[in-house]
Design a protein around this motif. Structure first.
Motif, PDB file in Angstrom:
ATOM      1  N   VAL A 118       0.885  -1.168   0.000  1.00 15.23           N
ATOM      2  CA  VAL A 118       0.000   0.000   0.000  1.00 15.23           C
ATOM      3  C   VAL A 118       0.924   1.220   0.000  1.00 15.23           C
ATOM      4  CG1 VAL A 118      -1.872   1.217   1.161  1.00 15.23           C
ATOM      5  CG2 VAL A 118      -1.684  -1.266   1.400  1.00 15.23           C
ATOM      6  N   LEU A 119       0.754   2.093  -1.008  1.00 14.26           N
ATOM      7  CA  LEU A 119       1.616   3.264  -1.146  1.00 14.26           C
ATOM      8  C   LEU A 119       0.805   4.500  -0.774  1.00 14.26           C
ATOM      9  CD1 LEU A 119       3.213   2.352  -4.617  1.00 14.26           C
ATOM     10  CD2 LEU A 119       3.813   1.525  -2.319  1.00 14.26           C
ATOM     11  N   ILE A 120       1.301   5.248   0.210  1.00 11.51           N
ATOM     12  CA  ILE A 120       0.545   6.401   0.715  1.00 11.51           C
ATOM     13  C   ILE A 120       1.344   7.668   0.401  1.00 11.51           C
ATOM     14  CG2 ILE A 120      -0.530   7.439   2.745  1.00 11.51           C
ATOM     15  CD1 ILE A 120      -0.736   4.642   3.949  1.00 11.51           C
ATOM     16  N   ASN A 121       0.790   8.472  -0.518  1.00  9.77           N
ATOM     17  CA  ASN A 121       1.487   9.677  -0.982  1.00  9.77           C
ATOM     18  C   ASN A 121       0.828  10.909  -0.361  1.00  9.77           C
ATOM     19  OD1 ASN A 121       3.038  11.502  -2.374  1.00  9.77           O
ATOM     20  ND2 ASN A 121       2.122  11.094  -4.384  1.00  9.77           N
ATOM     21  N   CYS A 122       1.558  11.604   0.515  1.00  8.86           N
ATOM     22  CA  CYS A 122       0.989  12.735   1.254  1.00  8.86           C
ATOM     23  C   CYS A 122       1.447  14.043   0.638  1.00  8.86           C
ATOM     24  CB  CYS A 122       1.413  12.646   2.715  1.00  8.86           C
ATOM     25  SG  CYS A 122       1.074  11.049   3.471  1.00  8.86           S
ATOM     26  N   GLY A 123       0.718  14.518  -0.355  1.00  5.85           N
ATOM     27  CA  GLY A 123       1.035  15.783  -1.013  1.00  5.85           C
ATOM     28  C   GLY A 123      -0.149  16.723  -0.873  1.00  5.85           C
ATOM     29  N   THR A 139      -6.997   3.016  -6.176  1.00  8.09           N
ATOM     30  CA  THR A 139      -6.509   4.031  -5.237  1.00  8.09           C
ATOM     31  C   THR A 139      -7.677   4.690  -4.490  1.00  8.09           C
ATOM     32  OG1 THR A 139      -6.701   6.028  -6.560  1.00  8.09           O
ATOM     33  CG2 THR A 139      -4.797   4.662  -7.005  1.00  8.09           C
ATOM     34  N   ILE A 140      -7.297   5.448  -3.466  1.00  5.39           N
ATOM     35  CA  ILE A 140      -8.245   6.313  -2.747  1.00  5.39           C
ATOM     36  C   ILE A 140      -7.612   7.702  -2.752  1.00  5.39           C
ATOM     37  CG2 ILE A 140      -9.268   6.819  -0.490  1.00  5.39           C
ATOM     38  CD1 ILE A 140      -9.092   3.784   0.136  1.00  5.39           C
ATOM     39  N   ILE A 141      -8.417   8.733  -3.002  1.00  5.53           N
ATOM     40  CA  ILE A 141      -7.887  10.112  -3.002  1.00  5.53           C
ATOM     41  C   ILE A 141      -8.630  10.929  -1.945  1.00  5.53           C
ATOM     42  CG2 ILE A 141      -7.542  12.218  -4.373  1.00  5.53           C
ATOM     43  CD1 ILE A 141      -7.571  10.472  -6.902  1.00  5.53           C
ATOM     44  N   THR A 142      -7.883  11.580  -1.059  1.00  4.03           N
ATOM     45  CA  THR A 142      -8.519  12.453  -0.049  1.00  4.03           C
ATOM     46  C   THR A 142      -7.829  13.823  -0.081  1.00  4.03           C
ATOM     47  OG1 THR A 142      -7.062  12.190   1.885  1.00  4.03           O
ATOM     48  CG2 THR A 142      -8.571  10.383   1.434  1.00  4.03           C
ATOM     49  N   PRO A 143      -8.483  14.879   0.422  1.00  2.00           N
ATOM     50  CA  PRO A 143      -7.774  16.170   0.532  1.00  2.00           C
ATOM     51  C   PRO A 143      -6.561  15.982   1.435  1.00  2.00           C
ATOM     52  CG  PRO A 143     -10.116  16.416   1.003  1.00  2.00           C
ATOM     53  CD  PRO A 143      -9.841  14.941   0.942  1.00  2.00           C
ATOM     54  N   GLY A 144      -5.456  16.624   1.099  1.00  2.00           N
ATOM     55  CA  GLY A 144      -4.232  16.473   1.888  1.00  2.00           C
ATOM     56  C   GLY A 144      -4.326  17.145   3.244  1.00  2.00           C
ATOM     57  N   VAL A 145      -3.399  16.793   4.128  1.00  2.00           N
ATOM     58  CA  VAL A 145      -3.428  17.316   5.500  1.00  2.00           C
ATOM     59  C   VAL A 145      -3.297  18.841   5.515  1.00  2.00           C
ATOM     60  CG1 VAL A 145      -0.929  16.843   5.831  1.00  2.00           C
ATOM     61  CG2 VAL A 145      -2.413  17.079   7.812  1.00  2.00           C
ATOM     62  N   CYS A 183      -6.216  17.403  13.165  1.00  4.68           N
ATOM     63  CA  CYS A 183      -5.850  17.499  11.741  1.00  4.68           C
ATOM     64  C   CYS A 183      -4.629  16.664  11.373  1.00  4.68           C
ATOM     65  CB  CYS A 183      -5.621  18.962  11.354  1.00  4.68           C
ATOM     66  SG  CYS A 183      -7.125  19.936  11.497  1.00  4.68           S
ATOM     67  N   VAL A 184      -3.614  16.593  12.242  1.00  4.93           N
ATOM     68  CA  VAL A 184      -2.400  15.841  11.874  1.00  4.93           C
ATOM     69  C   VAL A 184      -2.545  14.374  12.321  1.00  4.93           C
ATOM     70  CG1 VAL A 184       0.112  15.723  12.026  1.00  4.93           C
ATOM     71  CG2 VAL A 184      -1.034  17.959  11.990  1.00  4.93           C
ATOM     72  N   ASN A 185      -2.691  14.160  13.638  1.00  2.00           N
ATOM     73  CA  ASN A 185      -2.868  12.772  14.106  1.00  2.00           C
ATOM     74  C   ASN A 185      -4.094  12.149  13.443  1.00  2.00           C
ATOM     75  OD1 ASN A 185      -1.425  14.370  16.054  1.00  2.00           O
ATOM     76  ND2 ASN A 185      -1.524  12.678  17.501  1.00  2.00           N
ATOM     77  N   GLY A 186      -5.162  12.922  13.364  1.00  2.00           N
ATOM     78  CA  GLY A 186      -6.415  12.411  12.805  1.00  2.00           C
ATOM     79  C   GLY A 186      -6.263  12.021  11.339  1.00  2.00           C
ATOM     80  N   HIS A 187      -5.529  12.825  10.602  1.00  2.00           N
ATOM     81  CA  HIS A 187      -5.318  12.522   9.181  1.00  2.00           C
ATOM     82  C   HIS A 187      -4.544  11.212   9.043  1.00  2.00           C
ATOM     83  CE1 HIS A 187      -5.342  13.939   4.972  1.00  2.00           C
ATOM     84  NE2 HIS A 187      -4.204  13.273   4.877  1.00  2.00           N
ATOM     85  N   TYR A 188      -3.526  11.063   9.884  1.00  2.00           N
ATOM     86  CA  TYR A 188      -2.733   9.815   9.839  1.00  2.00           C
ATOM     87  C   TYR A 188      -3.626   8.610  10.165  1.00  2.00           C
ATOM     88  CZ  TYR A 188       0.525   6.152  11.064  1.00  2.00           C
ATOM     89  OH  TYR A 188       1.177   4.942  11.123  1.00  2.00           O
ATOM     90  N   GLU A 189      -4.442   8.739  11.203  1.00  2.00           N
ATOM     91  CA  GLU A 189      -5.315   7.611  11.594  1.00  2.00           C
ATOM     92  C   GLU A 189      -6.269   7.254  10.455  1.00  2.00           C
ATOM     93  OE1 GLU A 189      -4.934   5.732  14.137  1.00  2.00           O
ATOM     94  OE2 GLU A 189      -3.462   6.979  15.155  1.00  2.00           O
ATOM     95  N   MET A 190      -6.747   8.271   9.758  1.00  2.00           N
ATOM     96  CA  MET A 190      -7.650   8.038   8.618  1.00  2.00           C
ATOM     97  C   MET A 190      -6.919   7.264   7.520  1.00  2.00           C
ATOM     98  SD  MET A 190      -8.348   9.617   5.364  1.00  2.00           S
ATOM     99  CE  MET A 190      -7.661  11.237   5.448  1.00  2.00           C
ATOM    100  N   LEU A 191      -5.686   7.697   7.201  1.00  2.00           N
ATOM    101  CA  LEU A 191      -4.910   7.020   6.154  1.00  2.00           C
ATOM    102  C   LEU A 191      -4.615   5.572   6.553  1.00  2.00           C
ATOM    103  CD1 LEU A 191      -2.316   9.844   5.277  1.00  2.00           C
ATOM    104  CD2 LEU A 191      -4.346   9.190   3.971  1.00  2.00           C
ATOM    105  N   PRO A 217       5.972  10.255  13.844  1.00  2.00           N
ATOM    106  CA  PRO A 217       5.740   9.456  15.049  1.00  2.00           C
ATOM    107  C   PRO A 217       4.784   8.290  14.781  1.00  2.00           C
ATOM    108  CG  PRO A 217       5.578  11.796  15.525  1.00  2.00           C
ATOM    109  CD  PRO A 217       5.626  11.671  14.039  1.00  2.00           C
ATOM    110  N   GLY A 218       3.813   8.503  13.921  1.00  2.00           N
ATOM    111  CA  GLY A 218       2.831   7.461  13.609  1.00  2.00           C
ATOM    112  C   GLY A 218       3.452   6.309  12.839  1.00  2.00           C
ATOM    113  N   TRP A 219       4.081   6.634  11.686  1.00  2.00           N
ATOM    114  CA  TRP A 219       4.617   5.527  10.877  1.00  2.00           C
ATOM    115  C   TRP A 219       5.813   4.855  11.531  1.00  2.00           C
ATOM    116  CZ3 TRP A 219       9.239   7.525   9.238  1.00  2.00           C
ATOM    117  CH2 TRP A 219       9.312   8.818   8.717  1.00  2.00           C
ATOM    118  N   THR A 220       6.529   5.567  12.407  1.00  6.28           N
ATOM    119  CA  THR A 220       7.638   4.924  13.125  1.00  6.28           C
ATOM    120  C   THR A 220       7.050   3.912  14.111  1.00  6.28           C
ATOM    121  OG1 THR A 220       8.898   6.965  12.956  1.00  6.28           O
ATOM    122  CG2 THR A 220       9.687   5.357  14.566  1.00  6.28           C
TER     123      THR A 220
END
Ligand SMILES: Nc1ncnc2c1ncn2[C@@H]1O[C@H](COP(=O)(O)OP(=O)(O)O)[C@@H](O)[C@H]1O
Ligand SMILES: CC(C)(COP(=O)(O)O)[C@@H](O)C(=O)NCCC(=O)O
Length: 252
Positions: A118-123, A139-145, A183-191, A217-220
């Motif tokens: 699964v490739l997650i591109n955060c742009g 794929t899934i497309i969401t508004p970026g963080v 917005c940041v932690n929440g976006h990561y949890e959504m992804l 911190p999340g992906w680590t």
């Protein structure tokens, strides 16, 4: 011959050098997309220290039509290659019509030989791409963080732009921390949730894109991978035949 790789996204245009001997990707120039488009091709080449005509090979992935147009004003001695024209893109690698995908997805997909991933591109957008048994599934497309945060700040009179970041608290007791969590932690949890929801077999999960670092911190903690130059690895793979031809032309 100088080899330039360009990833033209909606927020930044990122240019790197590829050193053919060492196979290393080196930093070149990264600027906001609108600022890049305001540059003349001459300014651009000057910034990359290419001041006199010399053989240059430029491979690019673009989701910005104005950038494709901008490229047409480059001098003729710059050999421009769009990865969408690569003969290495194989219909059999896709479960759908790849022509309907942005070039950034193609570059990421061809960056490595994946099996399950699964490739997650955060742009500008955050995208989640699914690969199963080596085939691109969809794929899934969401508004970026960043644009999510910007949209909220623009609509809320008391919110101000700031350095909103990953927070360790469960909830905030001031606006700054509360927004970071949402917005940041929440976006990561959504992804993460969208990426792993239907996962039945072990898959590589790889983060990339300019905003992925916000989620470190999340992906680590979750043991996911981060490859900053994933798109560039794909650009190298997809342009290899065209680069060989360009190299041979110089030799002969
Ligand atoms: N030189 C730079 N200029 C602007 N933003 C940058 C730069 N380097 C990294 N970034 C980060 O990259 C984010 C955009 O991600 P990026 O992958 O470039 O998006 P896109 O591919 O949609 O253009 C910005 O929100 C910012 O946090
Ligand atoms: C999903 C995207 C907006 C992501 O762009 P990015 O965040 O990399 O700037 C881009 O891949 C795109 O515009 N895709 C649509 C391509 C199309 O329908 O032709």
């Amino acid at each position: 011959m100088k080899v330039i790789l360009i990833d033209a996204g909606n927020t930044t245009i990122d240019c790197r050098f590829f050193q053919q001997q060492t196979k290393k990707i080196k930093k070149g120039l990264r600027v906001l997309t609108n600022d890049f488009l305001a540059m003349t091709p001459r300014d651009f080449l000057d910034k990359l220290a290419i001041t006199t005509p010399e053989p240059v090979f430029l491979a690019y992935s673009s989701v910005v039509p104005n950038f494709n147009q901008w490229l047409t004003d480059l001098p003729r001695w710059v050999n421009v290659f769009n990865i969408r024209d690569s003969s290495l893109i194989n219909n059999k690698d896709f479960d759908f019509d790849w022509e309907r995908l942005g070039s950034d997805f193609l570059a990421m997909f061809y960056a490595r030989e994946w099996t399950n991933a699964v490739l997650i591109n955060c742009g500008t957008a955050s995208t989640i791409s699914f690969i199963s048994q080596g085939k691109f599934q969809g794929t899934i497309i969401t508004p970026g963080v960043t644009i999510g945060l910007e949209a909220l700040i623009n609509k809320a009179a008391l919110l101000t732009p700031g350095a909103y970041k990953w927070e360790t608290a469960l909830f905030g007791q001031n606006t700054q921390v509360s927004l970071g969590i949402g917005c940041v932690n929440g976006h990561y949890e959504m992804l993460k949730s969208l990426a792993t929801k239907q996962m039945t077999i072990k898959s590589e999960i790889v983060f990339t894109g300019g905003n992925a670092i916000l989620f470190q911190p999340g992906w680590t903690q979750d043991g996911f991978e981060y490859q900053e130059d994933l798109i560039f690895a794909g650009l190298i793979y997809l342009s290899q035949s065209a680069l060989k031809i360009a190299n041979n032309k110089i030799k002969n």
